[in-house]
Design a protein around this motif. Structure first.
Motif, PDB file in Angstrom:
ATOM      1  N   LEU A  69       4.170  12.377  10.066  1.00 37.54           N
ATOM      2  CA  LEU A  69       5.573  12.404   9.640  1.00 37.54           C
ATOM      3  C   LEU A  69       6.416  13.403  10.430  1.00 37.54           C
ATOM      4  CD1 LEU A  69       5.078  12.113   5.756  1.00 37.54           C
ATOM      5  CD2 LEU A  69       5.356  10.290   7.450  1.00 37.54           C
ATOM      6  N   ASP A 123       4.081  13.155  -0.215  1.00 38.51           N
ATOM      7  CA  ASP A 123       3.992  12.624   1.151  1.00 38.51           C
ATOM      8  C   ASP A 123       2.559  12.692   1.672  1.00 38.51           C
ATOM      9  OD1 ASP A 123       6.691  12.084   1.298  1.00 38.51           O
ATOM     10  OD2 ASP A 123       7.195  13.934   2.356  1.00 38.51           O
ATOM     11  N   ASN A 142      -6.161   2.954   3.950  1.00 35.91           N
ATOM     12  CA  ASN A 142      -5.797   1.535   4.047  1.00 35.91           C
ATOM     13  C   ASN A 142      -6.000   1.003   5.476  1.00 35.91           C
ATOM     14  OD1 ASN A 142      -4.582  -0.497   2.295  1.00 35.91           O
ATOM     15  ND2 ASN A 142      -2.854  -0.476   3.719  1.00 35.91           N
ATOM     16  N   LYS A 185       7.137   6.739   5.181  1.00 33.49           N
ATOM     17  CA  LYS A 185       8.085   7.597   4.463  1.00 33.49           C
ATOM     18  C   LYS A 185       9.494   6.992   4.434  1.00 33.49           C
ATOM     19  CE  LYS A 185       9.405  12.327   3.760  1.00 33.49           C
ATOM     20  NZ  LYS A 185       9.936  13.503   4.419  1.00 33.49           N
ATOM     21  N   ASP A 213       0.535   9.981  -0.057  1.00 32.28           N
ATOM     22  CA  ASP A 213       0.844   8.660   0.528  1.00 32.28           C
ATOM     23  C   ASP A 213       0.223   8.508   1.917  1.00 32.28           C
ATOM     24  OD1 ASP A 213       2.169   7.457  -1.557  1.00 32.28           O
ATOM     25  OD2 ASP A 213       4.185   7.780  -0.770  1.00 32.28           O
ATOM     26  N   GLY A 241       0.852  -1.194   0.000  1.00 27.32           N
ATOM     27  CA  GLY A 241       0.000   0.000   0.000  1.00 27.32           C
ATOM     28  C   GLY A 241       0.878   1.230   0.000  1.00 27.32           C
ATOM     29  N   PHE A 242       0.373   2.312   0.507  1.00 25.54           N
ATOM     30  CA  PHE A 242       1.174   3.523   0.572  1.00 25.54           C
ATOM     31  C   PHE A 242       2.269   3.308   1.607  1.00 25.54           C
ATOM     32  CE2 PHE A 242      -2.408   5.174  -1.642  1.00 25.54           C
ATOM     33  CZ  PHE A 242      -1.910   6.210  -2.399  1.00 25.54           C
ATOM     34  N   PRO A 243       3.493   3.608   1.264  1.00 23.60           N
ATOM     35  CA  PRO A 243       4.610   3.293   2.133  1.00 23.60           C
ATOM     36  C   PRO A 243       4.752   4.284   3.275  1.00 23.60           C
ATOM     37  CG  PRO A 243       5.393   4.487   0.221  1.00 23.60           C
ATOM     38  CD  PRO A 243       3.905   4.302   0.034  1.00 23.60           C
ATOM     39  N   LEU A 259      -5.495  -1.936  -3.960  1.00 30.82           N
ATOM     40  CA  LEU A 259      -4.552  -0.841  -3.697  1.00 30.82           C
ATOM     41  C   LEU A 259      -5.338   0.416  -3.340  1.00 30.82           C
ATOM     42  CD1 LEU A 259      -1.905  -0.719  -6.587  1.00 30.82           C
ATOM     43  CD2 LEU A 259      -1.498  -1.278  -4.188  1.00 30.82           C
ATOM     44  N   PRO A 260      -4.869   1.194  -2.383  1.00 30.08           N
ATOM     45  CA  PRO A 260      -5.520   2.487  -2.164  1.00 30.08           C
ATOM     46  C   PRO A 260      -5.111   3.478  -3.258  1.00 30.08           C
ATOM     47  CG  PRO A 260      -3.660   2.217  -0.653  1.00 30.08           C
ATOM     48  CD  PRO A 260      -3.735   0.954  -1.466  1.00 30.08           C
ATOM     49  N   GLY A 298      -3.484   7.909   1.626  1.00 29.79           N
ATOM     50  CA  GLY A 298      -3.691   6.530   1.159  1.00 29.79           C
ATOM     51  C   GLY A 298      -3.493   5.532   2.283  1.00 29.79           C
ATOM     52  N   GLU A 299      -2.477   5.759   3.089  1.00 29.05           N
ATOM     53  CA  GLU A 299      -2.190   4.833   4.184  1.00 29.05           C
ATOM     54  C   GLU A 299      -3.283   4.891   5.260  1.00 29.05           C
ATOM     55  OE1 GLU A 299      -0.199   2.408   4.231  1.00 29.05           O
ATOM     56  OE2 GLU A 299      -0.698   1.841   6.291  1.00 29.05           O
TER      57      GLU A 299
END
Lengths: 178, 178
Positions: free
Chosen positions: B73, B83, B93, A161, B86, A157-159, B112-113, B89-90
């Motif tokens: 982050l 970023d 998920n 960072k 992502d 999925g979305f990683p 997949l998202p 998306g996470e």
């Protein structure tokens, strides 16, 4: 993303447009998608999951969406209404379904199709999932099929960072047509 | 769409926002989505498939997306960049994954998202699939979780125009909270 994963999607869209719409598609050169690149005005999207996971996006210029619906339903549509949205969802469903059948080794199921509309909307994929755009010309306007498919052991999925990419990018998109 | 299908999604988003973002969500009244209603500026979308099929959409006001990413982050984000995409998306998920675990009877997998951005983009569902919006207030701005889930024997995707609806609409969205 391996060549044998993308070719069934190319065969599927060409076949669905020919059989359902009597519309001949002329394929352009596939390319890796720049993440922030806008799609066309109307996009059907459907998720795939099983031993591989992915997304299929069918993105259409407005006139293609209208003409496709007019052909399917035998009524002339001039505005994007619920019938047009349903028709584009159903085309996306048929294309993903046909490709999925050719990728039976992944035992994938499809999610519900959704349809996204709006000028300059952007559909982005996880940064660790390679997404390939396959552009087509049709007599009605431009069409793009966008596919991302990741074998499940590699999918994250979305990683985070700090994560490392799970999917190796395709070094040469042309190789999908080998 | 039955009450027991939607409650796990409500629990999941509240839990993910609390644990991952330290952000308390205040739930508003859920409602059936008008098909053409725009979402907020950033939407995460993920498909579910197995013995039921569906879609989860996490739609956020721009400031919520920026603040959530900044919290995740630990860097201050002021623009929607890779970023932020992502991170949304996470989050999508995680919310879908948590709800899916509570709906184990459907043996669903997630696709997949994807993350959709663009002012006034509209995400539409098949006209025969009930879609429920659950609005939330957060200290950062508005959040909406949109869920559609159809048991597979009833799912037909986007209907042919002459088809009959596959899913019965929820007569009273409030009953999801019973």
């Amino acid at each position: 993303m391996k060549a044998e994963y993308i070719n069934p999607f190319i065969a599927a869209i060409v076949d669905v447009f020919a059989k359902m719409l009597g519309c001949s598609l002329k394929r352009g050169d596939p390319y890796l998608k720049d993440r922030a690149q806008p799609t066309y005005e109307i996009s059907g999207i459907i998720g795939l999951s099983g031993k591989a996971i992915g997304t299929v996006v069918l993105s259409l210029e407005r006139e293609v969406a209208l003409q496709a619906t007019s052909t399917l339903l035998n009524v002339r549509y001039k505005t994007i209404d619920a019938d047009v949205i349903d028709s584009i969802g159903e085309l996306t469903n048929m294309i993903a379904g046909s490709a999925k059948a050719q990728l039976e080794q992944f035992e994938m199921n499809m999610s519900l199709p959704n349809v996204i509309s709006g000028k300059n909307h952007v559909i982005q994929f996880p940064s660790d999932a390679t997404s390939i755009c396959i552009p087509f010309d049709s007599p009605w306007g431009a069409v793009c099929l966008e596919v991302s498919l990741v074998e499940k052991h590699a999918a994250k999925g979305f990683p985070a960072k700090t994560g490392t990419p799970a999917a190796s990018p395709l070094s040469n998109p042309q190789e999908v047509l080998a």
